[in-house]
Scaffold this motif. Sequence first.
Motif, PDB file in Angstrom:
ATOM      1  N   TYR A   1       2.162   3.952  -1.377  1.00  9.58           N
ATOM      2  CA  TYR A   1       1.568   5.667  -2.755  1.00  9.58           C
ATOM      3  C   TYR A   1       2.430   5.990  -3.751  1.00  9.58           C
ATOM      4  O   TYR A   1       2.537   5.847  -5.485  1.00  9.58           O
ATOM      5  CB  TYR A   1       1.241   6.385  -2.742  1.00  9.58           C
ATOM      6  CG  TYR A   1      -0.441   6.357  -1.643  1.00  9.58           C
ATOM      7  CD1 TYR A   1      -1.725   6.011  -1.920  1.00  9.58           C
ATOM      8  CD2 TYR A   1      -0.377   6.560  -0.178  1.00  9.58           C
ATOM      9  CE1 TYR A   1      -3.274   5.214  -1.413  1.00  9.58           C
ATOM     10  CE2 TYR A   1      -1.554   6.213   0.377  1.00  9.58           C
ATOM     11  CZ  TYR A   1      -2.685   5.741   0.066  1.00  9.58           C
ATOM     12  OH  TYR A   1      -3.894   5.044   0.923  1.00  9.58           O
TER      13      TYR A   1
ATOM     14  N   ILE B   1       0.829  -0.972  -0.435  1.00  5.80           N
ATOM     15  CA  ILE B   1       0.309  -0.151   0.009  1.00  5.80           C
ATOM     16  C   ILE B   1       0.574   0.482  -0.122  1.00  5.80           C
ATOM     17  O   ILE B   1       0.770   2.533   1.016  1.00  5.80           O
ATOM     18  CB  ILE B   1      -0.930   0.306   1.052  1.00  5.80           C
ATOM     19  CG1 ILE B   1      -2.223  -1.227   1.090  1.00  5.80           C
ATOM     20  CG2 ILE B   1      -2.084   1.412   1.127  1.00  5.80           C
ATOM     21  CD1 ILE B   1      -2.932  -1.349   0.328  1.00  5.80           C
TER      22      ILE B   1
ATOM     23  N   PHE C   1     -14.277   8.875  -7.748  1.00  8.96           N
ATOM     24  CA  PHE C   1     -14.523   7.113  -6.468  1.00  8.96           C
ATOM     25  C   PHE C   1     -14.868   7.197  -5.146  1.00  8.96           C
ATOM     26  O   PHE C   1     -15.710   6.641  -5.212  1.00  8.96           O
ATOM     27  CB  PHE C   1     -13.049   6.737  -6.575  1.00  8.96           C
ATOM     28  CG  PHE C   1     -12.355   5.859  -7.328  1.00  8.96           C
ATOM     29  CD1 PHE C   1     -13.159   4.985  -8.047  1.00  8.96           C
ATOM     30  CD2 PHE C   1     -11.455   6.380  -8.855  1.00  8.96           C
ATOM     31  CE1 PHE C   1     -13.238   3.924  -9.367  1.00  8.96           C
ATOM     32  CE2 PHE C   1     -10.864   5.758 -10.185  1.00  8.96           C
ATOM     33  CZ  PHE C   1     -12.133   4.652 -10.244  1.00  8.96           C
ATOM     34  N   ASP C   2     -14.612   8.262  -4.370  1.00 10.95           N
ATOM     35  CA  ASP C   2     -15.607   8.355  -3.340  1.00 10.95           C
ATOM     36  C   ASP C   2     -16.823   8.948  -3.226  1.00 10.95           C
ATOM     37  O   ASP C   2     -17.046   8.193  -2.418  1.00 10.95           O
ATOM     38  CB  ASP C   2     -14.229   9.514  -2.372  1.00 10.95           C
ATOM     39  CG  ASP C   2     -13.256   9.617  -1.339  1.00 10.95           C
ATOM     40  OD1 ASP C   2     -13.672   7.944  -1.482  1.00 10.95           O
ATOM     41  OD2 ASP C   2     -12.627  10.288  -1.218  1.00 10.95           O
TER      42      ASP C   2
ATOM     43  N   SER D   1     -10.214   9.615   0.258  1.00 16.55           N
ATOM     44  CA  SER D   1     -10.070   8.468   1.288  1.00 16.55           C
ATOM     45  C   SER D   1      -9.072   7.501   0.496  1.00 16.55           C
ATOM     46  O   SER D   1      -8.685   7.531  -0.227  1.00 16.55           O
ATOM     47  CB  SER D   1     -11.798   7.809   1.087  1.00 16.55           C
ATOM     48  OG  SER D   1     -11.710   6.811   0.128  1.00 16.55           O
ATOM     49  N   GLU D   2      -8.524   6.549   1.508  1.00 15.13           N
ATOM     50  CA  GLU D   2      -7.487   5.464   1.340  1.00 15.13           C
ATOM     51  C   GLU D   2      -7.990   5.015  -0.481  1.00 15.13           C
ATOM     52  O   GLU D   2      -7.433   4.613  -1.285  1.00 15.13           O
ATOM     53  CB  GLU D   2      -7.233   5.029   1.947  1.00 15.13           C
ATOM     54  CG  GLU D   2      -5.648   3.676   1.638  1.00 15.13           C
ATOM     55  CD  GLU D   2      -5.639   2.734   2.390  1.00 15.13           C
ATOM     56  OE1 GLU D   2      -5.550   1.015   2.987  1.00 15.13           O
ATOM     57  OE2 GLU D   2      -4.748   3.035   3.500  1.00 15.13           O
ATOM     58  N   HIS D   3      -9.189   3.768   0.105  1.00  9.75           N
ATOM     59  CA  HIS D   3      -9.710   3.057  -0.513  1.00  9.75           C
ATOM     60  C   HIS D   3      -9.506   4.288  -2.530  1.00  9.75           C
ATOM     61  O   HIS D   3      -9.404   3.318  -3.569  1.00  9.75           O
ATOM     62  CB  HIS D   3     -11.158   3.145  -0.254  1.00  9.75           C
ATOM     63  CG  HIS D   3     -12.238   2.217  -1.654  1.00  9.75           C
ATOM     64  ND1 HIS D   3     -11.982   0.933  -1.863  1.00  9.75           N
ATOM     65  CD2 HIS D   3     -12.874   2.871  -2.367  1.00  9.75           C
ATOM     66  CE1 HIS D   3     -12.689   0.611  -3.447  1.00  9.75           C
ATOM     67  NE2 HIS D   3     -13.678   2.109  -3.920  1.00  9.75           N
ATOM     68  N   ALA D   4     -10.252   5.371  -2.889  1.00 14.03           N
ATOM     69  CA  ALA D   4     -10.511   5.839  -3.735  1.00 14.03           C
ATOM     70  C   ALA D   4      -9.241   6.907  -4.329  1.00 14.03           C
ATOM     71  O   ALA D   4      -9.044   6.133  -5.538  1.00 14.03           O
ATOM     72  CB  ALA D   4     -11.255   7.858  -3.476  1.00 14.03           C
ATOM     73  N   THR D   5      -8.250   6.741  -3.508  1.00 17.16           N
ATOM     74  CA  THR D   5      -6.940   6.815  -4.154  1.00 17.16           C
ATOM     75  C   THR D   5      -6.511   5.777  -4.324  1.00 17.16           C
ATOM     76  O   THR D   5      -5.944   6.240  -5.833  1.00 17.16           O
ATOM     77  CB  THR D   5      -5.614   7.467  -2.992  1.00 17.16           C
ATOM     78  OG1 THR D   5      -5.999   8.000  -1.872  1.00 17.16           O
ATOM     79  CG2 THR D   5      -4.231   7.434  -3.702  1.00 17.16           C
ATOM     80  N   LEU D   6      -6.309   4.332  -3.868  1.00 17.57           N
ATOM     81  CA  LEU D   6      -5.826   3.368  -4.643  1.00 17.57           C
ATOM     82  C   LEU D   6      -6.758   3.114  -5.957  1.00 17.57           C
ATOM     83  O   LEU D   6      -6.122   2.211  -6.747  1.00 17.57           O
ATOM     84  CB  LEU D   6      -5.855   1.914  -3.575  1.00 17.57           C
ATOM     85  CG  LEU D   6      -4.890   1.504  -2.380  1.00 17.57           C
ATOM     86  CD1 LEU D   6      -5.525   1.559  -0.915  1.00 17.57           C
ATOM     87  CD2 LEU D   6      -3.711   1.569  -2.765  1.00 17.57           C
ATOM     88  N   SER D   7      -8.015   3.066  -5.444  1.00 14.10           N
ATOM     89  CA  SER D   7      -9.142   2.437  -7.278  1.00 14.10           C
ATOM     90  C   SER D   7      -8.315   3.257  -8.062  1.00 14.10           C
ATOM     91  O   SER D   7      -8.069   3.549  -8.942  1.00 14.10           O
ATOM     92  CB  SER D   7     -10.180   2.993  -7.022  1.00 14.10           C
ATOM     93  OG  SER D   7     -10.904   2.229  -5.644  1.00 14.10           O
TER      94      SER D   7
END
Length: 482
Positions: free
Chosen positions: A26, A24, A314-315, A83-89
Motif C-alpha cells: 500500500y 500488494i 467500494f466495500d 477490506s483489502e479489495h476495497a483499499t486496492l480498488s
Amino acid sequence: MKKVIHIISALISINIFLLGLLLIDYDLLLLSILLLLVGNLFFGLTNVRYILFFIFNICMFVFLISRPFVSMMRGGEWWQVGSEHATLSALISLYLSLFFMYIGAFCLDKIILIKTNDYSMVKDLQPIELEHPFMKNLQNISMIIFYIAVLASFIEGWEKIIFMQSHTYTQYYISYQTSQNFIVKGLIQLMKPSICIFLATMPNKNKALLPLSLFLISTLPQLFVGMRSPTMLAFAFIFSYFFLRDVYKFKESKRWIGKIEKLVIVISIPLLMAFLYGYNYWRTGRAVELFEGNLITNFLYQQGISFDVLVQGFDVMNLLPENKFPGYMFGPIYDNVIHNSLIGRLLFDTVSINNQSLDALALGHDMKAHLSFVLMGNNYLQGAGVGVVHILEVIHDIGWIGLIFYNLILGAGMVKMVDWFGLYNENKWVLTTLVIYALLQLFYTPRSDAIYMIAPIFSPYFWICVFVCYLFAKAKMSWKKI
C-alpha cells in the motif's frame, strides 16, 4: 525544467505503481500516486492554459490523498479503513484518475494543437475588443437580474439563520423547509445563471467587484447552517475568474491580480485553513483541538475524509441500487430538475426530495443518500451523512473503462475551458457563460458528483435566464434604432 519533471515523474510513477500492485504494498501504491500528482502539478505550471488542471489536482490531493499521506508520514497503518479489495480498488482508481487526466490534458491538447497549427493560445495573449452594443446591453440586463435574485437569496438566507437559532446542524438536513413563495424561490434559481452571464460579458474590474462580493456574501448564511462548501466554492470561483481575466487582456490595462490581490491571497490561505479546521468542530458542537499536532497536517487529515468514503464505498458497492436510468452520474441533475425545481414539480406532479428522508432514498438517484444510508443506517435519517466521491459514481455507472474515458475528457476539458473563456464575441457568449458556470462546481468534483459542473445544460432556470437576457438585450437595441 518543469516540462521534463512532469514526464519523468509520470514514467517513474508507473514503475512504482506496477511494483506496488505486484507486491500488494500500500505504501508503494500511495507513493506512486503522490509522485504522479507532483508531476501533474509541474505540468500545470508549464502553461497558463493549464491553471484549472493545476487547481483541480490540488483539490484531488486535499480531498482524496491528504489523509493517507498524513497517516503514512505519522507511521500509521492508514490502509486499515476497509477490506483489502476495497483499499486496492481505491488506490488503483486514484492512480488511473490522475494518470488519464494528465494524458487527457497533455496528449489530447498536443494533438489538437498540431492538427490546427494554432499556437496563439500558448503565446502572449493580445487585448480583445469589448465594444459591442449587444454585449453592453446583455451586461446591464444580467446585472439587474442578478441584483434582484441575490436580494431573494438574502431573504431565504435570513430565514435559514433564524431557523438555526433553535435547531442543530443535523436537524437542518432533515426538517428545514423554506416558507418563501414561488416567486422568491424562482428568483433564487436565477442568481447563478445571471452572474455568470454578467461575467461572460467581460465587465471591467470595478464593475465586477460589487456583484462578486454580493455573490460571496450570499453564501454566508450557509455557514450558519453548517455548510462550508458554498462559501469555499465561491472563493475558488472568484479566484479562478480573476486569474482568467488576468490572462486574457480584454482591452483593460488594470491587472485583475495585482499586488493587493496577491497579498490578500497569501494572507487568506492560512486564515482559511484555520477557519475550516475549527469550523468542522464548531458545527458539530465539539471543542477545537488546537494543540494536538501540527495545524497544517491536522487540516489536511480532516479534509481528506473522502478517501475513507472512497474505500468504504467500494466495500458496499454491491449493496447499492442497480444501475438504472438515470444512474448516479446524471441522478442529482435529474432529481434537481424533476423533483426539486418548481417547474419540474408542476410539469411532472412530483414531490420535493431535498431533505434526508425515506422519500429521498426511495425516489432519489443521489449516491450521497444511498451510500450514507448503507454505511450509517438510520443515522442518515437523523441528519448524518458521508458524502460521495465522483470516482464511485463513474465506476458504478460505466465501469473501469468508463473511468478512463471520463478522466481523459475531464483533463482535456479543463484545458479547453480556458480556451473557450477567451472566445469573447456576441455569438459565443453562451459558451463562455457555460464555462464560467462550470467553475462554480468544478473544484468540488473530487468529493462530489461526477458531472455536476455541467448541470446548467440540464437546468430550465439557466436557459430561462439566457433567453430573457438575450431577448431584452436585443429588444433594447431595437428600441434605440426607433
